[in-house]
Write a protein that holds these residues in place. Structure first.
Motif, PDB file in Angstrom:
ATOM      1  N   GLY A 152       0.782  -1.229   0.000  1.00  0.00           N
ATOM      2  CA  GLY A 152       0.000   0.000   0.000  1.00  0.00           C
ATOM      3  C   GLY A 152       0.810   1.272   0.000  1.00  0.00           C
ATOM      4  O   GLY A 152       0.272   2.366  -0.117  1.00  0.00           O
ATOM      5  N   LYS A 153       2.119   1.175   0.132  1.00  0.00           N
ATOM      6  CA  LYS A 153       2.993   2.352   0.124  1.00  0.00           C
ATOM      7  C   LYS A 153       3.896   2.270  -1.105  1.00  0.00           C
ATOM      8  O   LYS A 153       3.889   1.287  -1.826  1.00  0.00           O
ATOM      9  N   MET A 154       4.688   3.306  -1.313  1.00  0.00           N
ATOM     10  CA  MET A 154       5.611   3.331  -2.450  1.00  0.00           C
ATOM     11  C   MET A 154       7.049   3.360  -1.925  1.00  0.00           C
ATOM     12  O   MET A 154       7.431   4.274  -1.200  1.00  0.00           O
ATOM     13  N   ALA A 155       7.820   2.349  -2.284  1.00  0.00           N
ATOM     14  CA  ALA A 155       9.249   2.319  -1.967  1.00  0.00           C
ATOM     15  C   ALA A 155       9.980   3.052  -3.086  1.00  0.00           C
ATOM     16  O   ALA A 155       9.797   2.731  -4.264  1.00  0.00           O
ATOM     17  N   LEU A 156      10.777   4.054  -2.727  1.00  0.00           N
ATOM     18  CA  LEU A 156      11.539   4.841  -3.695  1.00  0.00           C
ATOM     19  C   LEU A 156      13.013   4.508  -3.552  1.00  0.00           C
ATOM     20  O   LEU A 156      13.515   4.340  -2.438  1.00  0.00           O
ATOM     21  N   TYR A 157      13.712   4.452  -4.690  1.00  0.00           N
ATOM     22  CA  TYR A 157      15.123   4.090  -4.675  1.00  0.00           C
ATOM     23  C   TYR A 157      15.932   5.013  -5.579  1.00  0.00           C
ATOM     24  O   TYR A 157      15.441   5.475  -6.612  1.00  0.00           O
ATOM     25  N   GLN A 158      17.158   5.238  -5.173  1.00  0.00           N
ATOM     26  CA  GLN A 158      18.147   5.896  -6.023  1.00  0.00           C
ATOM     27  C   GLN A 158      19.403   5.045  -5.978  1.00  0.00           C
ATOM     28  O   GLN A 158      20.022   4.891  -4.919  1.00  0.00           O
ATOM     29  N   ALA A 159      19.789   4.472  -7.117  1.00  0.00           N
ATOM     30  CA  ALA A 159      21.021   3.695  -7.227  1.00  0.00           C
ATOM     31  C   ALA A 159      22.054   4.577  -7.915  1.00  0.00           C
ATOM     32  O   ALA A 159      21.761   5.182  -8.947  1.00  0.00           O
ATOM     33  N   THR A 160      23.266   4.663  -7.336  1.00  0.00           N
ATOM     34  CA  THR A 160      24.264   5.615  -7.811  1.00  0.00           C
ATOM     35  C   THR A 160      25.649   4.996  -7.912  1.00  0.00           C
ATOM     36  O   THR A 160      26.060   4.249  -7.019  1.00  0.00           O
ATOM     37  N   VAL A 161      26.346   5.343  -8.981  1.00  0.00           N
ATOM     38  CA  VAL A 161      27.779   5.099  -9.087  1.00  0.00           C
ATOM     39  C   VAL A 161      28.395   6.474  -9.271  1.00  0.00           C
ATOM     40  O   VAL A 161      28.103   7.173 -10.243  1.00  0.00           O
TER      41      VAL A 161
END
Length: 181
Positions: A152-161
Protein backbone atom coordinates in the motif's frame (compact mmCIF):
# COMPACT_ATOMS: atom_id res chain seq x y z
CA UNK A 1 60.98 -43.05 -4.98
CA UNK A 2 58.05 -40.98 -3.59
CA UNK A 3 58.66 -37.43 -2.47
CA UNK A 4 58.35 -36.68 1.25
CA UNK A 5 54.93 -35.33 2.32
CA UNK A 6 56.21 -31.75 2.75
CA UNK A 7 57.83 -31.69 -0.68
CA UNK A 8 54.69 -32.81 -2.51
CA UNK A 9 52.36 -30.31 -0.85
CA UNK A 10 54.68 -27.30 -0.50
CA UNK A 11 53.88 -25.78 -3.94
CA UNK A 12 50.11 -26.12 -3.36
CA UNK A 13 50.35 -24.61 0.11
CA UNK A 14 52.37 -21.66 -1.25
CA UNK A 15 49.87 -21.15 -4.09
CA UNK A 16 46.91 -21.23 -1.67
CA UNK A 17 48.61 -18.72 0.62
CA UNK A 18 49.37 -16.40 -2.29
CA UNK A 19 45.80 -16.57 -3.59
CA UNK A 20 44.42 -15.96 -0.11
CA UNK A 21 46.52 -12.82 0.20
CA UNK A 22 45.05 -11.39 -3.02
CA UNK A 23 42.05 -9.15 -2.63
CA UNK A 24 39.98 -8.45 -5.75
CA UNK A 25 39.09 -4.81 -6.28
CA UNK A 26 35.48 -5.73 -7.03
CA UNK A 27 34.25 -8.43 -4.67
CA UNK A 28 30.59 -8.54 -5.80
CA UNK A 29 27.97 -9.66 -3.27
CA UNK A 30 24.17 -9.59 -3.02
CA UNK A 31 22.92 -7.15 -0.40
CA UNK A 32 19.29 -6.72 0.73
CA UNK A 33 18.20 -3.08 0.75
CA UNK A 34 15.84 -1.97 3.54
CA UNK A 35 13.02 -4.40 4.30
CA UNK A 36 11.23 -4.00 0.98
CA UNK A 37 12.84 -6.91 -0.83
CA UNK A 38 15.19 -5.09 -3.24
CA UNK A 39 18.49 -6.89 -3.64
CA UNK A 40 21.52 -4.99 -4.95
CA UNK A 41 24.81 -6.35 -6.21
CA UNK A 42 27.56 -4.32 -4.49
CA UNK A 43 31.31 -4.64 -5.19
CA UNK A 44 32.40 -4.46 -1.55
CA UNK A 45 31.20 -4.82 2.04
CA UNK A 46 28.58 -2.08 2.48
CA UNK A 47 28.11 0.51 5.17
CA UNK A 48 24.64 1.70 6.20
CA UNK A 49 23.50 5.18 7.15
CA UNK A 50 20.35 7.27 7.39
CA UNK A 51 20.19 10.88 6.27
CA UNK A 52 17.39 13.38 6.12
CA UNK A 53 16.73 14.95 2.72
CA UNK A 54 14.37 17.86 2.01
CA UNK A 55 12.16 15.89 -0.38
CA UNK A 56 8.86 16.77 1.27
CA UNK A 57 8.92 20.43 0.29
CA UNK A 58 9.43 23.36 2.61
CA UNK A 59 11.01 22.39 5.90
CA UNK A 60 9.89 18.75 5.74
CA UNK A 61 12.79 16.29 5.67
CA UNK A 62 12.44 12.67 4.68
CA UNK A 63 14.51 9.88 6.27
CA UNK A 64 16.50 8.13 3.54
CA UNK A 65 18.40 4.90 4.25
CA UNK A 66 21.65 4.54 2.31
CA UNK A 67 23.62 1.34 1.75
CA UNK A 68 26.89 1.62 -0.11
CA UNK A 69 30.63 1.22 -0.36
CA UNK A 70 33.73 2.38 -2.23
CA UNK A 71 35.67 0.12 -4.59
CA UNK A 72 38.00 0.67 -7.51
CA UNK A 73 37.86 4.46 -7.41
CA UNK A 74 34.08 4.85 -7.22
CA UNK A 75 31.24 4.90 -4.71
CA UNK A 76 28.36 2.47 -5.26
CA UNK A 77 25.20 3.19 -3.25
CA UNK A 78 21.48 2.54 -3.06
CA UNK A 79 19.26 4.97 -1.17
CA UNK A 80 15.72 4.14 -0.07
CA UNK A 81 12.71 6.09 1.20
CA UNK A 82 9.05 5.19 1.66
CA UNK A 83 6.21 7.41 0.45
CA UNK A 84 2.60 7.03 1.61
CA UNK A 85 1.07 6.97 -1.89
CA UNK A 86 1.77 7.43 -5.61
CA UNK A 87 1.22 11.22 -5.54
CA UNK A 88 3.70 11.69 -2.70
CA UNK A 89 6.13 9.32 -4.44
CA UNK A 90 5.95 11.34 -7.66
CA UNK A 91 6.60 14.63 -5.80
CA UNK A 92 9.48 13.18 -3.77
CA UNK A 93 11.07 11.58 -6.84
CA UNK A 94 10.89 14.91 -8.71
CA UNK A 95 12.55 16.68 -5.74
CA UNK A 96 15.19 13.94 -5.42
CA UNK A 97 16.12 14.22 -9.11
CA UNK A 98 16.27 18.03 -8.89
CA UNK A 99 18.51 17.89 -5.80
CA UNK A 100 20.89 15.49 -7.56
CA UNK A 101 21.04 17.62 -10.71
CA UNK A 102 21.82 20.72 -8.60
CA UNK A 103 24.87 18.93 -7.15
CA UNK A 104 26.19 18.31 -10.66
CA UNK A 105 26.39 21.97 -11.69
CA UNK A 106 28.67 22.35 -14.69
CA UNK A 107 28.26 18.76 -15.86
CA UNK A 108 26.64 17.73 -19.12
CA UNK A 109 23.63 15.81 -17.84
CA UNK A 110 21.58 13.38 -19.89
CA UNK A 111 18.36 11.96 -18.43
CA UNK A 112 16.50 9.13 -20.15
CA UNK A 113 13.61 6.84 -19.35
CA UNK A 114 14.82 3.53 -17.95
CA UNK A 115 13.42 0.08 -17.36
CA UNK A 116 13.75 -2.22 -14.41
CA UNK A 117 11.70 -5.42 -14.07
CA UNK A 118 8.84 -5.03 -11.56
CA UNK A 119 9.43 -1.28 -11.07
CA UNK A 120 6.36 0.97 -10.87
CA UNK A 121 5.29 2.85 -13.99
CA UNK A 122 4.59 5.95 -11.93
CA UNK A 123 6.91 7.42 -10.94
CA UNK A 124 8.67 5.98 -13.98
CA UNK A 125 12.28 4.81 -13.73
CA UNK A 126 14.76 7.46 -14.91
CA UNK A 127 18.47 7.18 -15.67
CA UNK A 128 20.94 10.08 -15.35
CA UNK A 129 24.40 10.08 -16.90
CA UNK A 130 26.87 12.88 -16.13
CA UNK A 131 30.37 12.30 -17.51
CA UNK A 132 33.25 14.31 -16.06
CA UNK A 133 33.82 17.53 -17.99
CA UNK A 134 37.59 17.91 -17.74
CA UNK A 135 39.85 18.34 -14.73
CA UNK A 136 38.29 20.05 -11.74
CA UNK A 137 34.75 19.34 -12.92
CA UNK A 138 32.21 17.27 -11.03
CA UNK A 139 32.99 13.56 -10.74
CA UNK A 140 31.23 11.31 -13.25
CA UNK A 141 27.85 10.12 -12.01
CA UNK A 142 25.47 7.35 -13.09
CA UNK A 143 22.11 7.39 -11.31
CA UNK A 144 18.93 5.32 -11.60
CA UNK A 145 15.71 6.30 -9.81
CA UNK A 146 12.84 3.82 -9.56
CA UNK A 147 9.93 2.90 -7.33
CA UNK A 148 7.79 -0.09 -6.42
CA UNK A 149 4.43 -0.32 -4.71
CA UNK A 150 4.76 -2.39 -1.54
CA UNK A 151 2.04 -3.06 1.02
CA UNK A 152 0.00 0.00 0.00
CA UNK A 153 2.99 2.35 0.12
CA UNK A 154 5.61 3.33 -2.45
CA UNK A 155 9.25 2.32 -1.97
CA UNK A 156 11.54 4.84 -3.69
CA UNK A 157 15.12 4.09 -4.68
CA UNK A 158 18.15 5.90 -6.02
CA UNK A 159 21.02 3.70 -7.23
CA UNK A 160 24.26 5.62 -7.81
CA UNK A 161 27.78 5.10 -9.09
CA UNK A 162 29.85 8.20 -8.35
CA UNK A 163 33.37 8.44 -9.73
CA UNK A 164 35.27 6.56 -12.40
CA UNK A 165 35.66 2.88 -11.45
CA UNK A 166 38.84 1.13 -12.52
CA UNK A 167 36.66 -1.35 -14.43
CA UNK A 168 34.50 0.14 -17.18
CA UNK A 169 32.06 -2.77 -16.72
CA UNK A 170 31.44 -2.11 -13.00
CA UNK A 171 28.53 0.38 -13.40
CA UNK A 172 26.74 -2.05 -15.74
CA UNK A 173 27.21 -4.96 -13.34
CA UNK A 174 25.89 -2.81 -10.48
CA UNK A 175 22.76 -1.60 -12.30
CA UNK A 176 22.01 -5.00 -13.86
CA UNK A 177 22.31 -6.56 -10.40
CA UNK A 178 19.33 -4.60 -8.99
CA UNK A 179 16.44 -7.04 -8.40
CA UNK A 180 12.99 -6.13 -7.15
CA UNK A 181 10.78 -8.86 -5.66
Amino acid sequence: MPLPFRSRWAPLILLAAALGACSPVFNWREVPIADDGLVALLPCKPDHATRNLPLGGGSVSVAVDVTGCEAGGATFAVAHATAEDAAQAEAWMHAWRAATRSQLTGAAIAETQATLPRAAGSPAPVRLEAPQQGPGGPMPAHVLWFAQQRAGKMALYQATVLGRPTSAEAPGVFFEGLRLP
